[in-house]
Write an enzyme that holds these catalytic residues in place. Structure first.
Site, PDB file in Angstrom:
ATOM      1  N   LYS A   1     -15.263  34.126 -11.788  1.00 50.20           N
ATOM      2  CA  LYS A   1     -14.195  34.643 -10.932  1.00 50.20           C
ATOM      3  C   LYS A   1     -13.063  35.088 -11.856  1.00 50.20           C
ATOM      4  O   LYS A   1     -12.351  34.268 -12.431  1.00 50.20           O
ATOM      5  CB  LYS A   1     -13.711  33.577  -9.961  1.00 50.20           C
ATOM      6  CG  LYS A   1     -12.669  34.096  -8.972  1.00 50.20           C
ATOM      7  CD  LYS A   1     -12.112  32.988  -8.102  1.00 50.20           C
ATOM      8  CE  LYS A   1     -13.097  32.536  -7.071  1.00 50.20           C
ATOM      9  NZ  LYS A   1     -12.490  31.580  -6.105  1.00 50.20           N
TER      10      LYS A   1
ATOM     11  N   ALA B   1     -15.368  38.910  -8.582  1.00 46.99           N
ATOM     12  CA  ALA B   1     -16.374  37.902  -8.909  1.00 46.99           C
ATOM     13  C   ALA B   1     -17.615  38.602  -9.446  1.00 46.99           C
ATOM     14  O   ALA B   1     -18.095  39.573  -8.850  1.00 46.99           O
ATOM     15  CB  ALA B   1     -16.722  37.070  -7.682  1.00 46.99           C
TER      16      ALA B   1
ATOM     17  N   SER C   1      -7.993  40.730  -3.608  1.00 41.71           N
ATOM     18  CA  SER C   1      -6.678  41.310  -3.861  1.00 41.71           C
ATOM     19  C   SER C   1      -6.310  41.259  -5.334  1.00 41.71           C
ATOM     20  O   SER C   1      -5.670  42.173  -5.855  1.00 41.71           O
ATOM     21  CB  SER C   1      -5.627  40.556  -3.048  1.00 41.71           C
ATOM     22  OG  SER C   1      -5.920  40.638  -1.673  1.00 41.71           O
ATOM     23  N   PHE C   2      -6.679  40.171  -6.022  1.00 39.17           N
ATOM     24  CA  PHE C   2      -6.216  39.979  -7.389  1.00 39.17           C
ATOM     25  C   PHE C   2      -7.344  39.900  -8.418  1.00 39.17           C
ATOM     26  O   PHE C   2      -7.082  39.685  -9.594  1.00 39.17           O
ATOM     27  CB  PHE C   2      -5.370  38.715  -7.497  1.00 39.17           C
ATOM     28  CG  PHE C   2      -4.123  38.764  -6.673  1.00 39.17           C
ATOM     29  CD1 PHE C   2      -3.060  39.566  -7.048  1.00 39.17           C
ATOM     30  CD2 PHE C   2      -4.027  38.035  -5.507  1.00 39.17           C
ATOM     31  CE1 PHE C   2      -1.915  39.621  -6.287  1.00 39.17           C
ATOM     32  CE2 PHE C   2      -2.875  38.075  -4.738  1.00 39.17           C
ATOM     33  CZ  PHE C   2      -1.823  38.879  -5.131  1.00 39.17           C
TER      34      PHE C   2
ATOM     35  N   ASP D   1      -9.924  24.813   3.966  1.00 36.66           N
ATOM     36  CA  ASP D   1     -10.464  26.130   4.303  1.00 36.66           C
ATOM     37  C   ASP D   1     -11.976  26.067   4.460  1.00 36.66           C
ATOM     38  O   ASP D   1     -12.704  26.917   3.947  1.00 36.66           O
ATOM     39  CB  ASP D   1     -10.068  27.149   3.238  1.00 36.66           C
ATOM     40  CG  ASP D   1     -10.199  28.585   3.750  1.00 36.66           C
ATOM     41  OD1 ASP D   1     -10.333  29.493   2.908  1.00 36.66           O
ATOM     42  OD2 ASP D   1     -10.191  28.794   4.966  1.00 36.66           O
TER      43      ASP D   1
ATOM     44  N   GLY E   1     -18.270  40.619  -5.599  1.00 37.29           N
ATOM     45  CA  GLY E   1     -17.228  40.887  -4.611  1.00 37.29           C
ATOM     46  C   GLY E   1     -15.895  41.147  -5.284  1.00 37.29           C
ATOM     47  O   GLY E   1     -15.686  40.799  -6.449  1.00 37.29           O
TER      48      GLY E   1
END
Length: 526
Positions: A43, A28, A24-25, A147, A21
């Site tokens: 990551k 993975a 934004s920054f 989260d 995946g």
């Protein structure tokens, strides 16, 4: 023994298998460890493109993962930097995907069979018990996950749960501490977070309830087409019962987790003491893990937090040193700031005087808002002040552009041919503008999560008209406590009725503005 301690650490090398995946920054990757052919996840994050707060959040995730060691939490392996300055966090790989993927598979299967097949209750309770054990490990160490969602619940092929993604987790100093930032995924937000109230571990418990409901019903308990409606439904706390196949124990558990008042929700330890949950714990913890988790809670609470406490002390000493170094500079700046303030006051007085003269020249004092507007405001002095600010701004725009829309002006005496023709033209223009507004489809062509207030104002002024937006947004801001209930929303519709030609336009305008206010509540508190 001494020689072995001096030996260099053997670093693992990885072979990239595929991309899992992209965000934004960073990205993975699924990788293969060259020493034993095990699969792992890296990551990779471009911290150079981040702000200072975003860098801290990324490093926080690595530090939290480093101290968490539990069978139901994604295991941290190592962290390192590449030559190009990218941060790499290496974690275990869960070969069964995530819980959200499992739920999507059920919906996809429904398209071919025509029947929505739910997960068996035994499997749901198995997953739920493991999530509770992982969350207990965090809460015992004063860590809020903040989260919890189906995307962050990873699974192995043997249905072993792995809780992951601690990017916005928070470490508290003690079990009674409360947090005040607004974070999380909208469907899983607790009422106290939406209402900007302080929150603690019970907010994780609420999200746990949403997750349990979703595992059973294959959809969240609170759903809506807009963020505004979603917030209303979460605060109201009403949701449908679980499908009939699930037991009363499961229904009662969901209801106890999704109680609006945090104090009435059970703690994670109380949940694990429920007989139908407690009986499953030994399936997932061996004797040593069980002893570590349930026999020495207070001891390892203190030890684990000590590392974070020590870091806080180090930051405090560093901050005091920096303040001492800046003390002399600040004293010099104080004198300069006083001088700048004096000059600013002089300039402001000059600008006010110039504005006053321009207003007199343009007969601004002849303008008056319609009497119907004054009935909407209990404090007429406040309205006059706001209206004159608007007129003043309108006058400044007029100096730059002749095509302006003048504020309401009292008609001339009756019998004047000029006044009658002017009034007729005004009515025709007003009717034409209303027809034009009705013909323009109102679409959400702006990202409410990324736009600033200036962009929002420009977008809404183009869609609805500058004057309608200014007056409408002022009314909504003044009565913003009404946006969290359906009754309040109807009151706001009535208050906005004089600004728009139809109720459809009113509700579209109200949905945009209230959603923007809620989103701003996120960004201002994160």
């Amino acid at each position: 023994m001494v020689e072995s301690s001096k030996q260099k650490k053997q670093f693992e090398t990885y072979k990239k298998v595929q991309t899992l995946g992209t965000g934004s920054f960073g990205t993975a990757y699924l990788v293969e460890c060259q020493s034993n052919n095990d699969k792992a996840v890296i990551k990779q994050i471009d911290i150079q493109a981040m702000s200072e707060d975003e860098r801290k959040e990324t490093l926080r995730e690595a530090k939290i993962l480093e101290v968490l060691n539990h069978p139901n939490i994604v295991r941290f392996r190592e962290v390192y930097k590449t030559k190009k300055g990218k941060l790499c966090i290496v974690m275990d790989f869960a070969d069964g995907g995530d819980l959200q993927g499992r739920i999507k598979e059920k919906h996809k299967k429904r398209q071919t069979t025509g029947t929505l097949e739910h997960f068996p209750e035994d499997l749901v309770l198995s997953w739920f018990t493991q999530i509770c054990l992982a969350l207990k490990h965090c809460h015992d160490r004063k860590i809020l996950h903040r989260d919890l969602k189906s995307q962050n619940i990873f699974l192995t092929k043997r249905n072993i749960v792995k809780l992951g993604d601690f990017g916005i987790a928070r470490v508290l100093s003690n079990t009674k501490s409360i947090a005040k930032t607004v974070v999380g995924t909208p469907y899983y937000l607790s009422p106290e977070i939406i209402e900007s109230s302080p929150y603690s571990f019970k907010s994780d418990v609420w999200s746990l309830g949403v997750l349990l409901y979703e595992m059973c019903a294959l959809q969240p308990p609170f759903n809506a087409q807009s963020l505004h409606q979603l917030a209303q439904r979460i605060v109201a706390g009403r949701f449908d019962k679980l499908p009939k196949q699930y037991s009363n124990n499961l229904n009662q558990l969901v209801s106890s987790l999704l109680v609006k008042e945090p104090a009435r929700r059970p703690s994670i330890n109380q949940i694990l003491k429920l007989p139908f949950i407690k009986s499953r714990i030994n399936q997932f913890l061996d004797d040593q893990d069980f002893k570590d988790e349930f026999s020495h809670t207070l001891l390892h609470n203190h030890d684990v937090f000590k590392a974070f406490q020590r870091k806080l002390e180090e930051d405090k000493v560093k901050k005091e040193r920096e303040e001492q170094e800046k003390k002399q500079l600040e004293e010099k700046q104080r004198q300069q700031e006083m001088q700048n303030q004096i000059l600013a006051n002089v300039r402001r007085q000059q600008e006010e005087e110039e504005a006053r003269k321009k207003m007199e020249q343009l007969y601004i004092n002849q303008y008056r808002a319609p009497d119907a507007y004054y009935k909407e405001y209990k404090d007429q002095d406040f309205f006059n002040y706001q209206y004159m600010n608007y007129v003043n701004q309108l006058n400044q725009d007029m100096l730059q552009d002749d095509n302006y829309d003048p504020p309401y002006q009292l008609p001339l005496e009756k019998g004047s041919h000029a006044s009658q023709s002017s009034a007729n033209e005004d009515r025709e223009d007003e009717e034409a503008s209303k027809d034009q507004v009705q013909d323009v489809p109102i679409q959400e062509a702006i990202n409410l999560y990324t736009c600033d207030f200036t962009q929002f104002v420009e977008h809404m002024s183009q869609q609805y008209g500058e004057q309608q937006f200014n007056e409408g947004f002022a009314i909504i801001s003044r009565y913003k406590e009404l946006i969290y209930s359906e009754e309040g929303e109807e009151q706001l519709v009535k208050k906005l009725k004089h600004l728009f030609a139809s109720e459809e336009l009113i509700r579209g305008f109200l949905n945009f503005c209230t959603s923007f206010i809620i989103v701003q509540n996120y960004s201002q508190n994160i």
